[in-house]
Design a protein around this motif. Structure first.
Motif, short mmCIF file in Angstrom:
data_model
loop_
_atom_site.label_atom_id
_atom_site.label_comp_id
_atom_site.label_asym_id
_atom_site.label_seq_id
_atom_site.Cartn_x
_atom_site.Cartn_y
_atom_site.Cartn_z
N MET A 53 -22.63 -11.03 -3.56
CA MET A 53 -24.09 -11.00 -3.52
C MET A 53 -24.65 -10.74 -4.92
O MET A 53 -24.03 -10.06 -5.73
CB MET A 53 -24.56 -9.89 -2.57
CG MET A 53 -24.12 -10.06 -1.14
SD MET A 53 -24.85 -11.49 -0.34
CE MET A 53 -26.55 -10.94 -0.21
N THR A 54 -25.81 -11.29 -5.18
CA THR A 54 -26.48 -11.07 -6.46
C THR A 54 -26.96 -9.63 -6.56
O THR A 54 -27.50 -9.08 -5.61
CB THR A 54 -27.69 -12.02 -6.59
OG1 THR A 54 -27.24 -13.37 -6.44
CG2 THR A 54 -28.37 -11.85 -7.93
N LYS A 55 -26.78 -9.04 -7.73
CA LYS A 55 -27.28 -7.69 -7.95
C LYS A 55 -28.79 -7.74 -8.09
O LYS A 55 -29.34 -8.60 -8.77
CB LYS A 55 -26.66 -7.09 -9.22
CG LYS A 55 -27.12 -5.67 -9.50
CD LYS A 55 -26.49 -5.11 -10.76
CE LYS A 55 -26.97 -3.68 -11.02
NZ LYS A 55 -26.41 -3.13 -12.27
N ARG A 56 -29.48 -6.81 -7.45
CA ARG A 56 -30.93 -6.80 -7.51
C ARG A 56 -31.43 -6.31 -8.87
O ARG A 56 -30.96 -5.29 -9.39
CB ARG A 56 -31.53 -5.91 -6.42
CG ARG A 56 -33.06 -6.03 -6.35
CD ARG A 56 -33.66 -5.02 -5.39
NE ARG A 56 -33.10 -5.08 -4.06
CZ ARG A 56 -33.49 -5.94 -3.11
NH1 ARG A 56 -34.41 -6.84 -3.38
NH2 ARG A 56 -32.94 -5.88 -1.91
N VAL A 57 -32.37 -7.03 -9.43
CA VAL A 57 -33.11 -6.59 -10.60
C VAL A 57 -34.58 -6.75 -10.24
O VAL A 57 -35.06 -7.86 -10.01
CB VAL A 57 -32.77 -7.41 -11.86
CG1 VAL A 57 -33.59 -6.92 -13.04
CG2 VAL A 57 -31.28 -7.32 -12.18
N LEU A 58 -35.29 -5.64 -10.15
CA LEU A 58 -36.67 -5.64 -9.69
C LEU A 58 -37.63 -5.79 -10.86
O LEU A 58 -37.67 -4.96 -11.75
CB LEU A 58 -36.96 -4.34 -8.93
CG LEU A 58 -38.36 -4.17 -8.35
CD1 LEU A 58 -38.66 -5.27 -7.33
CD2 LEU A 58 -38.50 -2.79 -7.70
N GLY A 59 -38.39 -6.87 -10.84
CA GLY A 59 -39.40 -7.10 -11.87
C GLY A 59 -40.75 -6.59 -11.40
O GLY A 59 -41.12 -6.75 -10.24
N ILE A 60 -41.48 -5.98 -12.32
CA ILE A 60 -42.82 -5.47 -12.03
C ILE A 60 -43.78 -6.04 -13.07
O ILE A 60 -43.55 -5.89 -14.27
CB ILE A 60 -42.90 -3.94 -12.07
CG1 ILE A 60 -41.84 -3.31 -11.14
CG2 ILE A 60 -44.30 -3.45 -11.73
CD1 ILE A 60 -42.06 -3.55 -9.67
N ALA A 114 -34.65 -12.40 -18.07
CA ALA A 114 -34.24 -11.00 -18.06
C ALA A 114 -33.36 -10.67 -16.86
O ALA A 114 -32.91 -9.53 -16.72
CB ALA A 114 -35.47 -10.09 -18.07
N GLY A 115 -33.13 -11.66 -16.00
CA GLY A 115 -32.26 -11.44 -14.84
C GLY A 115 -32.96 -10.95 -13.60
O GLY A 115 -32.29 -10.56 -12.62
N VAL A 116 -34.29 -10.95 -13.60
CA VAL A 116 -35.05 -10.47 -12.44
C VAL A 116 -34.73 -11.32 -11.21
O VAL A 116 -34.66 -12.55 -11.29
CB VAL A 116 -36.56 -10.50 -12.74
CG1 VAL A 116 -37.40 -10.33 -11.48
CG2 VAL A 116 -36.91 -9.41 -13.75
N THR A 117 -34.55 -10.66 -10.08
CA THR A 117 -34.26 -11.35 -8.82
C THR A 117 -35.41 -11.23 -7.82
O THR A 117 -35.51 -12.04 -6.88
CB THR A 117 -33.00 -10.77 -8.15
OG1 THR A 117 -33.21 -9.37 -7.88
CG2 THR A 117 -31.77 -10.95 -9.05
N ASP A 118 -36.26 -10.23 -7.98
CA ASP A 118 -37.39 -9.99 -7.08
C ASP A 118 -38.56 -9.53 -7.92
O ASP A 118 -38.39 -8.69 -8.82
CB ASP A 118 -37.04 -8.92 -6.04
CG ASP A 118 -35.82 -9.30 -5.20
OD1 ASP A 118 -36.00 -9.96 -4.17
OD2 ASP A 118 -34.70 -8.95 -5.61
#
Length: 290
Positions: free
Chosen positions: A1-8, A78-82
Motif C-alpha cells: 500500500m502507498t504510504k500516506r502523505v497528507l497535503g494541506i 512532494a509525494g502528497v497522496t491526499d
C-alpha cells in the motif's frame, strides 16, 4: 500500500502549521512556474504532512494570480497522496454564521481568468468531476470538527467567484437562489487540478461573513473579515491536526477511485501526443506515462 502523505493548502489567515515534528521549508520547482511559497514538510501523530500557504506567507497572491497548477504540481512532486484545503469564505445561508466550518461536497465554478487544466492541445484529457471531493477525507474532517467542538456543517455547495471584489447584492441573491451554501474565490480551479493529478481532495470552508445578502450584515468589510479569520485560523490548525490523527495507519484508496482516474481520461492517440507537454506532466500524469 502507498504510504500516506497528507497535503494541506492553507487559505487566508492560515500561513503555517504549528506543532509539526522536524518542520522544514523547502522550495519545490515545477514546469508550470513557481508555487505560492515554499512547502513546509513535517510529521504529526506519525503522519507525514506537507503544507502550502495558498496566498504565500504575508498574503501576497490574489485569488486570480495564484499559480494553481504550480501549487498542485508541487504537492504531487512532494509525494502528497491526499489533499485537504482550508479556505475562507462567505455564508449564503442564515444557519451558517461566521465561525462555522463547512465541509463542502460540491462546487460551482464562476471563475474566468485562470488556467484550469494541466492538459491541452497535443495531450487532451477529460476527468470526471460529478463528485469533486473524496468522501473518506470529508468524513474524517467532519469527525475531527466534532472532536474539537468546532461548529460545522456536513455538505454544501461552494460557489467560486473570480474576485478580488466581493459580490454585488444582485449576485449574492442569485447564488442564494441556486442553493449555494458558501462563496469564495480560491477553490477553483484547485479542486479540478487536484482531480487531474489523481489526488483525493476535500475542502473546509471557513465562514468569515454573510456576504452582502443578509439585512443585518449588508456590507462585507476587510477589517470585519480579518477579525473572524484570526479566530478561524486557530480552529483550522486544530482540525488539521485532529484529522491527521484519524488518518494514521494503512492508507486505503479513495472510494471514488481517484488515484486511477487518468486511466480512462486521456483522448489523444499516443502517436499524436506533444512531447513537450508530456514532459511537463511528469509528476501529474507520470503514472500513466511510464
Amino acid at each position: 500500500m502507498t504510504k500516506r502523505v497528507l497535503g494541506i493548502i492553507g487559505g487566508s489567515g492560515v500561513y503555517n502549521i504549528d506543532g509539526l515534528e522536524n518542520p522544514t521549508w523547502k522550495k519545490i520547482e515545477t514546469p508550470w512556474g513557481d508555487p505560492s511559497d515554499a512547502l513546509l514538510f513535517g510529521t504529526y501523530a506519525g503522519v507525514d504532512m506537507v503544507f502550502l500557504p495558498r496566498h504565500g506567507r504575508g498574503h501576497v497572491q490574489t485569488p486570480t494570480t495564484i499559480n494553481y497548477r504550480a501549487n498542485i504540481d508541487a504537492m504531487k512532486r512532494a509525494g502528497v497522496t491526499d489533499l485537504i484545503s482550508v479556505s475562507a469564505c462567505g455564508s449564503l445561508k442564515e444557519e451558517l454564521p461566521p465561525g462555522t466550518f463547512v465541509i463542502v461536497d460540491q462546487f460551482i465554478d464562476r471563475t474566468f481568468a485562470r488556467e484550469k487544466s494541466f492538459f491541452g492541445p497535443g495531450f487532451v484529457a477529460h476527468v470526471p468531476m460529478a463528485h469533486p471531493v473524496c468522501p473518506a477525507l470529508s468524513n474524517a474532517l467532519v469527525e475531527a470538527a466534532a472532536q474539537e467542538n468546532i461548529r460545522h456543517a456536513k455538505g454544501g455547495t461552494y460557489i467560486c467567484m473570480e474576485g478580488p471584489q466581493f459580490s454585488t447584492l444582485a449576485e449574492s441573491h442569485l447564488y442564494r437562489s441556486w442553493n449555494c451554501a458558501v462563496i469564495g474565490m480560491t477553490a477553483m480551479p484547485e479542486a479540478k487540478l487536484a482531480r487531474e493529478a489523481e489526488l483525493p481532495y476535500a475542502l473546509v470552508g471557513m465562514v468569515t461573513d454573510y456576504d452582502c445578502w443578509h439585512p443585518d450584515h449588508e456590507h462585507v468589510t476587510v477589517d470585519a473579515v480579518i477579525k473572524v479569520i484570526h479566530e478561524n485560523a486557530a480552529n483550522a490548525r486544530k482540525i488539521v491536526c485532529a484529522v491527521a490523527e484519524r488518518l494514521t495507519g494503512t492508507r486505503k484508496p479513495s472510494p471514488l477511485g481517484i488515484e486511477t482516474v487518468l486511466d480512462v481520461a486521456v483522448m489523444t492517440a499516443p502517436e499524436k501526443r506533444d512531447p513537450a507537454l508530456m514532459a511537463k506532466l511528469d509528476a501529474v500524469a507520470g503514472r500513466i506515462l511510464k
